[in-house]
Scaffold this motif. Structure first.
Motif: not given
Length: 77
Positions: A9-22
């Protein structure tokens, strides 16, 4: 791999994307280590199995005629 996930429903922030990738990277590294250990154990098992099925060669020292050699095989398990 097909995922059946509802769209965000919302887009992820860069920090959230980075955390998911880590997190995904750590998961893949752990999976890789597990596969390496499994392969090592399989190789060790195959080596033991091969060693058990190899015929043993024994020299009979009581027979002086050119030291006859007797081969005995190991029964399979």
């Amino acid at each position: 791999m097909v995922k059946s996930v509802r769209p965000r429903e919302r887009t992820l922030s860069l920090e959230e994307k980075y955390a998911r990738l880590e997190a995904k990277t750590r998961l893949l590294e752990a999976e890789n280590e597990l596969l390496k250990k499994r392969d090592l154990l399989e190789r060790q098992l195959m080596k033991k199995k091969h060693k058990r099925n190899t015929p043993k060669i024994r020299i009979d020292p009581t027979n002086d005629s050119n030291l006859s050699v007797k081969a005995t095989s190991v029964p399979p398990i």
